[in-house]
Write a protein that holds these residues in place. Structure first.
Motif, PDB file in Angstrom:
ATOM      1  N   GLY A   1      -0.154 -27.910 -52.666  1.00 53.51           N
ATOM      2  CA  GLY A   1       1.000 -27.555 -51.611  1.00 53.51           C
ATOM      3  C   GLY A   1       2.276 -26.740 -52.436  1.00 53.51           C
ATOM      4  O   GLY A   1       2.987 -26.581 -51.504  1.00 53.51           O
ATOM      5  N   ARG A   2       2.188 -26.350 -53.509  1.00 50.19           N
ATOM      6  CA  ARG A   2       3.134 -25.919 -54.155  1.00 50.19           C
ATOM      7  C   ARG A   2       2.993 -24.694 -54.532  1.00 50.19           C
ATOM      8  O   ARG A   2       3.738 -23.809 -55.299  1.00 50.19           O
ATOM      9  N   GLY A   3       1.820 -23.874 -54.305  1.00 48.17           N
ATOM     10  CA  GLY A   3       1.599 -22.455 -54.571  1.00 48.17           C
ATOM     11  C   GLY A   3       0.604 -22.338 -55.651  1.00 48.17           C
ATOM     12  O   GLY A   3       0.299 -21.296 -56.181  1.00 48.17           O
ATOM     13  N   VAL A   4       0.346 -23.309 -56.353  1.00 52.34           N
ATOM     14  CA  VAL A   4      -0.544 -23.268 -57.606  1.00 52.34           C
ATOM     15  C   VAL A   4      -1.918 -22.695 -57.188  1.00 52.34           C
ATOM     16  O   VAL A   4      -2.305 -21.838 -57.927  1.00 52.34           O
ATOM     17  N   GLY A   5      -2.505 -23.397 -56.245  1.00 55.35           N
ATOM     18  CA  GLY A   5      -3.864 -22.563 -55.802  1.00 55.35           C
ATOM     19  C   GLY A   5      -3.807 -21.312 -55.277  1.00 55.35           C
ATOM     20  O   GLY A   5      -4.664 -20.426 -55.694  1.00 55.35           O
ATOM     21  N   GLY A   6      -2.617 -20.945 -54.695  1.00 58.00           N
ATOM     22  CA  GLY A   6      -2.692 -19.869 -54.110  1.00 58.00           C
ATOM     23  C   GLY A   6      -2.563 -18.797 -55.308  1.00 58.00           C
ATOM     24  O   GLY A   6      -3.038 -17.697 -55.165  1.00 58.00           O
ATOM     25  N   ALA A   7      -1.767 -19.251 -56.187  1.00 61.06           N
ATOM     26  CA  ALA A   7      -1.425 -18.230 -57.306  1.00 61.06           C
ATOM     27  C   ALA A   7      -3.001 -17.949 -58.245  1.00 61.06           C
ATOM     28  O   ALA A   7      -3.480 -17.037 -58.486  1.00 61.06           O
ATOM     29  N   LEU A   8      -3.739 -18.961 -58.363  1.00 59.60           N
ATOM     30  CA  LEU A   8      -4.896 -19.007 -58.823  1.00 59.60           C
ATOM     31  C   LEU A   8      -5.983 -18.067 -58.126  1.00 59.60           C
ATOM     32  O   LEU A   8      -6.653 -17.322 -58.527  1.00 59.60           O
ATOM     33  N   HIS A   9      -5.837 -18.280 -56.647  1.00 60.25           N
ATOM     34  CA  HIS A   9      -6.512 -17.595 -55.927  1.00 60.25           C
ATOM     35  C   HIS A   9      -6.230 -15.921 -55.998  1.00 60.25           C
ATOM     36  O   HIS A   9      -7.335 -15.288 -55.821  1.00 60.25           O
ATOM     37  N   GLU A  10      -5.169 -15.849 -55.898  1.00 60.17           N
ATOM     38  CA  GLU A  10      -4.602 -14.373 -56.191  1.00 60.17           C
ATOM     39  C   GLU A  10      -5.022 -13.735 -57.292  1.00 60.17           C
ATOM     40  O   GLU A  10      -5.304 -12.674 -57.381  1.00 60.17           O
ATOM     41  N   ALA A  11      -5.229 -14.619 -58.495  1.00 63.20           N
ATOM     42  CA  ALA A  11      -5.656 -14.052 -59.651  1.00 63.20           C
ATOM     43  C   ALA A  11      -7.147 -13.928 -59.632  1.00 63.20           C
ATOM     44  O   ALA A  11      -7.643 -12.731 -60.161  1.00 63.20           O
ATOM     45  N   PHE A  12      -7.729 -14.586 -59.125  1.00 60.16           N
ATOM     46  CA  PHE A  12      -9.173 -14.294 -58.725  1.00 60.16           C
ATOM     47  C   PHE A  12      -9.532 -13.187 -57.839  1.00 60.16           C
ATOM     48  O   PHE A  12     -10.310 -12.321 -58.581  1.00 60.16           O
ATOM     49  N   ALA A  13      -8.738 -12.765 -56.804  1.00 57.71           N
ATOM     50  CA  ALA A  13      -8.973 -11.666 -55.972  1.00 57.71           C
ATOM     51  C   ALA A  13      -8.703 -10.432 -56.819  1.00 57.71           C
ATOM     52  O   ALA A  13      -9.308  -9.314 -56.791  1.00 57.71           O
TER      53      ALA A  13
END
Length: 173
Positions: A107-119
């Motif tokens: 919930g701190r944006g870590v997964g979102g940052a990884l997903h953004e890097a993937f995309a």
């Protein structure tokens, strides 16, 4: 990134830390989904996870990324590469094999940052889509992906406690 989250390519020697994050995240989501017997921090299982992350880091066909947070070290990991299923066109898709975030950083944006890097890597590589499998018993992960545009494609395979893994696809660009 200016918010203290930095995504970077993993380096040789980080497989143990990556396996630890993988184990902690996996244990948390399987427990939340009721699959107690799937939770294991057995030394042999952890050694195999470490070896798998080492192979991912060293492989020319895979990409292993990690996230560091200011003052917290490595807290998230990702592995991606060519799709494993024969019915998924490798000239169009890349597979997101794993995203794991240490549960203390959910919930701190870590997964979102990884997903953004993937995309971003999809677009930079000329791919127009991603594919992944998510355990149906993990609504947190499935919701995370759905909010980012992933949709189930109807493909399933058996998972723990008779709860399937569902395949999801993402279109980019």
């Amino acid at each position: 990134m200016d918010d203290g989250i930095r995504v970077r390519v993993a380096s040789v020697g980080e497989a143990e830390a990556m396996a630890d994050i993988h184990t902690r995240a996996r244990s948390a989501y399987y427990l939340a989904g009721g699959a107690v017997e799937e939770v294991s921090d057995d030394a042999g299982v952890c050694t195999e996870r470490e070896a798998a992350w080492g192979r991912a880091i060293a492989s020319a066909g895979l990409t292993a990324l990690c996230v560091e947070v200011r003052g917290g070290g490595m807290v998230g990991v990702l592995a991606m590469g060519a799709p494993k299923d024969a019915d998924v066109d490798a000239s169009v898709y890349r597979q997101l094999f794993q995203i794991h975030v240490h549960p203390d950083f959910w919930g701190r944006g870590v997964g979102g940052a990884l997903h953004e890097a993937f995309a971003g890597r999809l677009v930079a590589g000329g791919f127009t889509g991603g594919v992944l499998e998510a355990w149906e018993g993990n609504p947190r992960a499935r919701g995370f992906y759905a909010r980012r545009g992933w949709r189930e494609d109807g493909d399933r395979r058996p998972g723990p406690r008779d709860v399937d893994y569902v395949r999801m696809r993402l279109r980019v660009g």
